[in-house]
Design a protein around this motif. Structure first.
Motif, PDB file in Angstrom:
ATOM      1  N   HIS A  34       0.848  -1.197   0.000  1.00 44.48           N
ATOM      2  CA  HIS A  34       0.000   0.000   0.000  1.00 44.48           C
ATOM      3  C   HIS A  34       0.880   1.242   0.000  1.00 44.48           C
ATOM      4  CE1 HIS A  34      -3.624  -2.345   0.867  1.00 44.48           C
ATOM      5  NE2 HIS A  34      -4.316  -1.219   0.635  1.00 44.48           N
ATOM      6  N   ARG A  35       0.517   2.217  -0.812  1.00 44.21           N
ATOM      7  CA  ARG A  35       1.194   3.527  -0.812  1.00 44.21           C
ATOM      8  C   ARG A  35       0.146   4.598  -0.523  1.00 44.21           C
ATOM      9  NH1 ARG A  35       5.793   5.440  -4.902  1.00 44.21           N
ATOM     10  NH2 ARG A  35       6.883   4.115  -3.391  1.00 44.21           N
ATOM     11  N   ILE A  36       0.384   5.368   0.538  1.00 51.07           N
ATOM     12  CA  ILE A  36      -0.547   6.430   0.958  1.00 51.07           C
ATOM     13  C   ILE A  36       0.087   7.765   0.624  1.00 51.07           C
ATOM     14  CG2 ILE A  36      -1.841   7.381   2.877  1.00 51.07           C
ATOM     15  CD1 ILE A  36      -1.428   4.662   4.318  1.00 51.07           C
ATOM     16  N   SER A  37      -0.648   8.617  -0.121  1.00 51.10           N
ATOM     17  CA  SER A  37      -0.134   9.948  -0.481  1.00 51.10           C
ATOM     18  C   SER A  37      -0.578  10.964   0.544  1.00 51.10           C
ATOM     19  CB  SER A  37      -0.618  10.351  -1.881  1.00 51.10           C
ATOM     20  OG  SER A  37      -2.018  10.416  -1.901  1.00 51.10           O
ATOM     21  N   SER A  42      -2.256  -7.743  -9.468  1.00 51.72           N
ATOM     22  CA  SER A  42      -3.463  -6.922  -9.543  1.00 51.72           C
ATOM     23  C   SER A  42      -3.258  -5.662  -8.712  1.00 51.72           C
ATOM     24  CB  SER A  42      -4.682  -7.710  -9.031  1.00 51.72           C
ATOM     25  OG  SER A  42      -5.835  -6.879  -9.001  1.00 51.72           O
ATOM     26  N   ASN A  43      -4.096  -4.638  -9.000  1.00 51.32           N
ATOM     27  CA  ASN A  43      -4.102  -3.418  -8.199  1.00 51.32           C
ATOM     28  C   ASN A  43      -5.532  -3.014  -7.842  1.00 51.32           C
ATOM     29  OD1 ASN A  43      -4.962  -2.689 -10.685  1.00 51.32           O
ATOM     30  ND2 ASN A  43      -3.372  -1.149 -11.081  1.00 51.32           N
ATOM     31  N   THR A  81      -2.889   3.620  -3.053  1.00 50.98           N
ATOM     32  CA  THR A  81      -2.889   2.645  -4.132  1.00 50.98           C
ATOM     33  C   THR A  81      -2.445   1.308  -3.567  1.00 50.98           C
ATOM     34  OG1 THR A  81      -0.619   3.229  -4.719  1.00 50.98           O
ATOM     35  CG2 THR A  81      -2.389   4.366  -5.892  1.00 50.98           C
ATOM     36  N   CYS A  82      -2.977   0.245  -4.137  1.00 50.77           N
ATOM     37  CA  CYS A  82      -2.709  -1.113  -3.643  1.00 50.77           C
ATOM     38  C   CYS A  82      -2.160  -1.963  -4.784  1.00 50.77           C
ATOM     39  CB  CYS A  82      -3.992  -1.724  -3.086  1.00 50.77           C
ATOM     40  SG  CYS A  82      -3.807  -3.451  -2.577  1.00 50.77           S
ATOM     41  N   LYS A  83      -1.104  -2.715  -4.487  1.00 48.71           N
ATOM     42  CA  LYS A  83      -0.517  -3.640  -5.462  1.00 48.71           C
ATOM     43  C   LYS A  83      -0.426  -5.018  -4.829  1.00 48.71           C
ATOM     44  CE  LYS A  83       2.311  -0.169  -7.809  1.00 48.71           C
ATOM     45  NZ  LYS A  83       3.689   0.236  -8.176  1.00 48.71           N
ATOM     46  N   LEU A  84      -0.948  -6.030  -5.541  1.00 50.17           N
ATOM     47  CA  LEU A  84      -0.880  -7.426  -5.102  1.00 50.17           C
ATOM     48  C   LEU A  84       0.180  -8.123  -5.943  1.00 50.17           C
ATOM     49  CD1 LEU A  84      -4.705  -8.211  -4.824  1.00 50.17           C
ATOM     50  CD2 LEU A  84      -3.154  -7.399  -3.044  1.00 50.17           C
ATOM     51  N   LYS A  85       1.234  -8.605  -5.260  1.00 48.41           N
ATOM     52  CA  LYS A  85       2.353  -9.221  -5.959  1.00 48.41           C
ATOM     53  C   LYS A  85       2.482 -10.690  -5.560  1.00 48.41           C
ATOM     54  CE  LYS A  85       5.146  -5.019  -6.390  1.00 48.41           C
ATOM     55  NZ  LYS A  85       6.462  -4.421  -6.127  1.00 48.41           N
ATOM     56  N   GLU A  98     -11.038  -5.071  -5.051  1.00 49.28           N
ATOM     57  CA  GLU A  98     -11.906  -6.231  -5.021  1.00 49.28           C
ATOM     58  C   GLU A  98     -11.100  -7.517  -4.862  1.00 49.28           C
ATOM     59  OE1 GLU A  98     -11.957  -3.905  -7.220  1.00 49.28           O
ATOM     60  OE2 GLU A  98     -13.919  -2.918  -7.032  1.00 49.28           O
ATOM     61  N   ASP A  99      -9.930  -7.574  -5.513  1.00 48.22           N
ATOM     62  CA  ASP A  99      -9.089  -8.759  -5.380  1.00 48.22           C
ATOM     63  C   ASP A  99      -8.548  -8.886  -3.956  1.00 48.22           C
ATOM     64  OD1 ASP A  99      -9.514  -9.326  -8.022  1.00 48.22           O
ATOM     65  OD2 ASP A  99      -7.736  -8.253  -8.718  1.00 48.22           O
ATOM     66  N   LEU A 100      -8.197  -7.758  -3.313  1.00 43.70           N
ATOM     67  CA  LEU A 100      -7.741  -7.796  -1.919  1.00 43.70           C
ATOM     68  C   LEU A 100      -8.860  -8.276  -0.990  1.00 43.70           C
ATOM     69  CD1 LEU A 100      -5.674  -7.207   0.283  1.00 43.70           C
ATOM     70  CD2 LEU A 100      -6.426  -4.812   0.255  1.00 43.70           C
ATOM     71  N   THR A 101     -10.068  -7.798  -1.226  1.00 42.68           N
ATOM     72  CA  THR A 101     -11.211  -8.238  -0.422  1.00 42.68           C
ATOM     73  C   THR A 101     -11.455  -9.735  -0.598  1.00 42.68           C
ATOM     74  OG1 THR A 101     -12.203  -6.057  -0.689  1.00 42.68           O
ATOM     75  CG2 THR A 101     -13.650  -7.817   0.023  1.00 42.68           C
ATOM     76  N   ALA A 102     -11.305 -10.238  -1.813  1.00 45.46           N
ATOM     77  CA  ALA A 102     -11.489 -11.665  -2.066  1.00 45.46           C
ATOM     78  C   ALA A 102     -10.441 -12.480  -1.310  1.00 45.46           C
ATOM     79  CB  ALA A 102     -11.414 -11.947  -3.557  1.00 45.46           C
TER      80      ALA A 102
END
Length: 952
Positions: free
Chosen positions: A149-152, A170-171, A158-162, A174-178
């Protein structure tokens, strides 16, 4: 219902086993001053369940520049450290890093509060274990899922799933919630994450209700309750929809019965269709008959038009007249050119003869003066000789003289000779003075001519200076009002026109000046356009003669008669004339019509009528203009052309422009004003130079006049001295006549005088011969000069009627040319009409063949039809209308059958669906009742177990 709501965590044994695996707690020594927390792993077993937190890393989060990465074990982990070392920051970052809101953490109201002061962004990296059979998309993420997670600073994140390899999968939130749903991670469950505020609230709370709510929330019973309520609500809505579907099913059954009735009533259409088919056959052959009649009529019309020679006769007659006028015009032009060439040659001869006459007249006058002087001297000598002869005769009769008298006589003769010599000198001096006076007169005349010439040039320059000064003032005024370019009074006149139009004095408002209503597409051609239009630039256009009279009355207020702008009367039109076929065509050079645009079609139509701008080409270069217009035939429909410098080019002549600056259409005012200022400065310098020259020449003239007056006074004094000498000579001659007695002396003097007379006769003869020669030359030269001048005058008189005839013939030739073009256009239209009719005939014949083919296809045997197509069409329309009414009531046969089958299938399908839904709802009621009972039993058992554990 979301996937998070659909999950119910019941694996309590797993949780208990995890808690039981804790071995111990390793506290940090109190005597060490830690600035960051330490993670003590109680077990490093490689095995573990999915969803375990493996590590967390913080950067610029809250008040910490960098924390971590912290590696967690698979069982219980304790994080210890001093106050402010980052223990709460890790818990807060864990909530935010897994997608939680800022308000859940009780550490801030917005995400931007978590960004370290002075930094733009904060980064959180959380790694979750993803092993085992129940891993989440292990083929994509691998054994570890990294959540970054990057907080401005503005509160956005913004969220990045690696994957384990670091590849971005994914970014999307919905994918994070899943992932969280799959791992059963509940951020808002106090059993999963219990922050300080929630623990304080739980420990300090004395209300049983709050504790019960906490219990319900921690055991997910509250979530299960909400799910049951949602299912009941959904069941109620579904039951209502089923009831509505049952109502619709009644309507569907009614519609099915109606279509079944239509299906059963299909029987009486075949007869009407058979009649309709017969009418269509009759209609087909009726159309063939009418098409044949039309083709026959078209053939007759073509034959009639082909036998009409009116247009061709008019064209040939006009062409003959045009050729005759053109031939006469060429003959007159050649005559005028020959006369002009002769006149130009005579002008040169006239100038030469004029100079020659001046020279010969001057020599003649000088020779005449010499001749008359010699003649007067001879007459004087002959008179003296006669006097001597009379004295000799008298002396012979009177006797002899004494010696003393003889001596006195000789003295008188010597004195007389001296006086005569003095008289001759004075006479010579008088001649010189006369010659000097004549030269002074000539010089004075030339000086006055030069002064008059300088004054004339000064007046010319002064007039040019005043004109350019006036033009400059107009340009300065036109900065604020463009109409000032066309005259100082034009804005007032236009205002008066607008006022008169507002009061209803004009039927149509006059348009003008024309120059103010046109714009150039190429500003470099302004000089060419002005040279072409000339006086039309200031002209006004009126729709009728009544408006012209009103405009004349308005102009009389501002302009004197004879100096008013031109008024062109022509009916106004809202469209530009159709000049197709009359416009000058050239692939490279445009017509004048193409390079101008006007605010109203009236302006373009007026210029087409008055100036023929559609037949004038604009060619920038002189050489190309001569090549296009004079080397071979000019372009089609082109009568004349203009160059960019304003030169006027005809097919047989070329006129150079008399000005090279645009007065009305010039675009750059400041450049023209600066050029005028430069010209005015030059004119002022020229005027001052002319004034100095005139002053100098005037001083020279005064000096020459003073010298001439002095010479005249000297001449008068010399003439007075001559008169005195002549008087003395006369006195001595009279006195000598009384004293002369010596005959021999007289005879000697007479002999000398006789010799002198012979010499003077010879001089008179020579002067006479020379004088006669000069007089003859002068008479011959005067005769030649007079004849040349008479010939020049005669040529001018002969050319005047020829020029008038040329202008008349040019106008007539132009009129015939326009008429010829009109007749040619009409002839082409006539021929085009014939060709169009022939094309139409061929087309109609083809259509007739198609009609015959179609009619044969519809009915192989030709039917004799007496009715008209209109009547048959009406009958067909009536039958079609009846069929349409029948089909509107019952529909077409295929459509009725298809609709009946569709209605039957739909009715059966909907009936089965409603029956299945009712069975499903009944089964759902049974299942929900059973689950509700189990939920109550589970809640009681959990409640009892909790009470037992608390009591113990």
């Amino acid at each position: 219902m979301s996937k998070r709501k659909g999950k119910v965590i019941s694996d309590a044994t797993t949780v208990k086993s995890r808690r039981a695996t804790a071995v111990g707690l390793e506290d940090a020594p109190d005597n060490r001053n830690h600035q960051g927390p330490s993670s003590n792993k109680l077990s490093l077993s490689a095995t573990g369940d999915i969803g375990l937190i493996e590590s967390i890393t913080l950067k610029n989060f809250m008040c910490h520049y960098l924390l971590g990465p912290f590696q967690f074990g698979p069982n219980v982990n304790f994080i210890v450290g001093n106050n402010g070392s980052g223990k709460s920051a890790i818990l807060t970052a864990l909530i935010v890093g897994l997608g939680g809101k800022a308000t859940i953490t009780n550490r801030g109201v917005s995400l931007k509060d978590f960004v370290k002061s002075g930094e733009n962004t904060a980064d959180i990296t959380v790694k979750l274990r993803n092993r085992g059979a129940d891993a989440y998309k292990r083929e994509i993420f691998g054994d570890c899922i990294s959540i970054e997670h990057r907080i401005s600073v503005d509160g956005c994140r913004t969220c990045k799933l690696k994957s384990k390899s670091g590849q971005i999968i994914s970014n999307k939130k919905e994918d994070l919630t899943a992932i969280l749903d799959h791992f059963n991670i509940q951020l808002d469950n106090p059993v999963s994450i219990l922050n300080q505020e929630m623990s304080k609230q739980f420990l300090h709370s004395k209300s049983e209700t709050d504790k019960y709510k906490f219990f319900m929330k921690a055991t997910l019973l509250e979530q299960m309750k909400r799910d049951y309520i949602h299912i009941k609500h959904t069941k109620t809505v579904t039951r209502q929809q089923v009831e509505r579907q049952e109502e619709c099913l009644k309507d569907l059954k009614h519609e099915f019965l109606q279509r079944k009735e239509r299906y059963e009533n299909l029987s009486s259409i075949s007869e009407m269709k058979e009649v309709l088919e017969n009418l269509k056959k009759a209609m087909a052959w009726c159309l063939v008959r009418e098409k044949e009649q039309f083709v026959q009529q078209l053939k007759e019309d073509i034959e009639k038009e082909e036998t009409n020679y009116k247009h061709q006769y008019n064209f040939q007659l006009c062409q003959t007249k045009f050729l005759q006028v053109e031939k006469t015009l060429q003959r007159i032009r050649s005559t005028i050119n020959s006369l002009r060439e002769e006149q130009e040659s005579l002008f040169g001869d006239n100038v030469k003869l004029k100079e020659q006459v001046k020279v010969i007249r001057k020599a003649h006058k000088e020779q005449e003066l010499v001749y008359f002087r010699a003649l007067n001297k001879l007459k004087q000598s002959e008179q003296e000789q006669n006097l001597f002869r009379e004295k000799v005769n008298k002396a012979k009769t009177s006797g002899s003289l004494n010696s003393e008298g003889e001596t006195q006589y000789m003295k008188q003769q010597r004195t007389l000779t001296h006086l005569k010599e003095q008289l001759a000198e004075l006479d010579n001096k008088c001649s010189q003075l006369n010659l000097e006076i004549k030269n002074n007169h000539d010089a004075l005349f030339k000086g006055r001519e030069e002064r008059d010439k300088l004054r004339l040039e000064e007046k010319t320059v002064q007039a040019s200076y005043e004109s350019k000064l006036k033009r400059k003032n107009q340009l300065l005024a036109s900065r604020s009002n463009k109409l000032k370019r066309f005259g100082d009074l034009v804005p007032d006149l236009v205002g008066a026109i607008a006022e008169a139009y507002a009061t209803g004095r004009f039927v149509r408002r006059p348009v003008g000046p024309i120059g103010a209503c046109i714009n150039l597409k190429d500003p470099t051609l302004a000089v060419a356009v002005e040279c072409c239009l000339r006086s039309f630039m200031k002209a006004f256009c009126c729709d009728n003669y009544k408006d012209e009279a009103v405009l004349q009355e308005l102009m009389s207020r501002y302009y004197p008669r004879g100096n008013r702008p031109q008024i062109i009367v022509s009916p106004f039109s809202e469209k530009v004339y159709n000049i197709h076929g009359r416009k000058a065509c050239h692939p490279e050079y445009p017509a004048l019509l193409d390079i101008i645009s006007a605010t109203s079609p009236v302006i373009i139509n007026c210029l087409i009528d008055m100036r023929g701008i559609e037949s004038i080409l604009i060619i920038k270069e002189k050489e190309k203009a001569r090549k296009v217009m004079q080397h071979g035939w000019p372009p089609k429909n082109c009568r004349e052309a203009f160059t960019a410098e304003g030169d006027h080019v005809y097919p047989n002549r070329y006129y150079t422009s008399d000005f090279n600056i645009a007065k009305f259409l010039g675009g750059d005012l400041e450049t023209e004003i600066s050029m005028l200022e430069s010209d005015l400065e030059n004119h002022r310098a020229q005027l001052s130079r002319f004034q100095l020259q005139v002053t100098s020449v005037t001083e020279d003239i005064l000096s020459m006049e003073n010298g001439l007056n002095s010479t005249i006074m000297t001449l008068k004094a010399t003439l007075a001295a001559m008169n005195k000498v002549k008087a003395a000579i006369t006195e001595l001659e009279i006195f000598g006549d009384e004293q002369i007695d010596d005959i021999s002396s007289l005879e000697e003097v007479a002999a000398e005088n006789q010799q002198k007379i012979e010499a003077e006769k010879q001089s008179v003869h020579e002067a006479k011969t020379e004088f006669d020669k000069h007089r003859k030359m002068s008479e011959d030269t005067d005769s030649k000069y007079s004849s040349v001048r008479e010939r020049i005058g005669q040529l001018s008189e002969d050319m005047e009627p020829l020029k008038d005839e040329q202008l008349r013939l040019e106008a007539e030739c132009e009129r015939h040319e326009r008429t010829l073009k009109i007749f040619e256009h009409n002839l082409r239209i006539h021929e085009g009409n014939i060709q169009a009719m022939k094309n139409e005939l061929s087309q109609k014949e083809e259509e007739l063949q198609e009609y015959v083919a179609k009619a044969t296809k519809i009915s192989p045997e030709r039917q004799q039809v007496t009715s008209s197509t209109k009547r048959i069409d009406a009958e067909i329309s009536r039958l079609k209308k009846r069929l349409k009414v029948f089909e509107s009531c019952y529909g077409e046969q295929e459509q009725v059958v298809r609709e009946y089958a569709e209605a039957l299938a739909l009715y059966r399908e909907k009936t089965n669906q409603v029956r299945d839904l009712r069975k499903f709802i009944d089964r759902l009621d049974n299942i929900m009742s059973d689950r509700q009972n189990r939920y109550k039993i589970m809640r009681l058992s959990l409640s009892d177990a909790s009470c037992t554990s608390i009591t113990s």
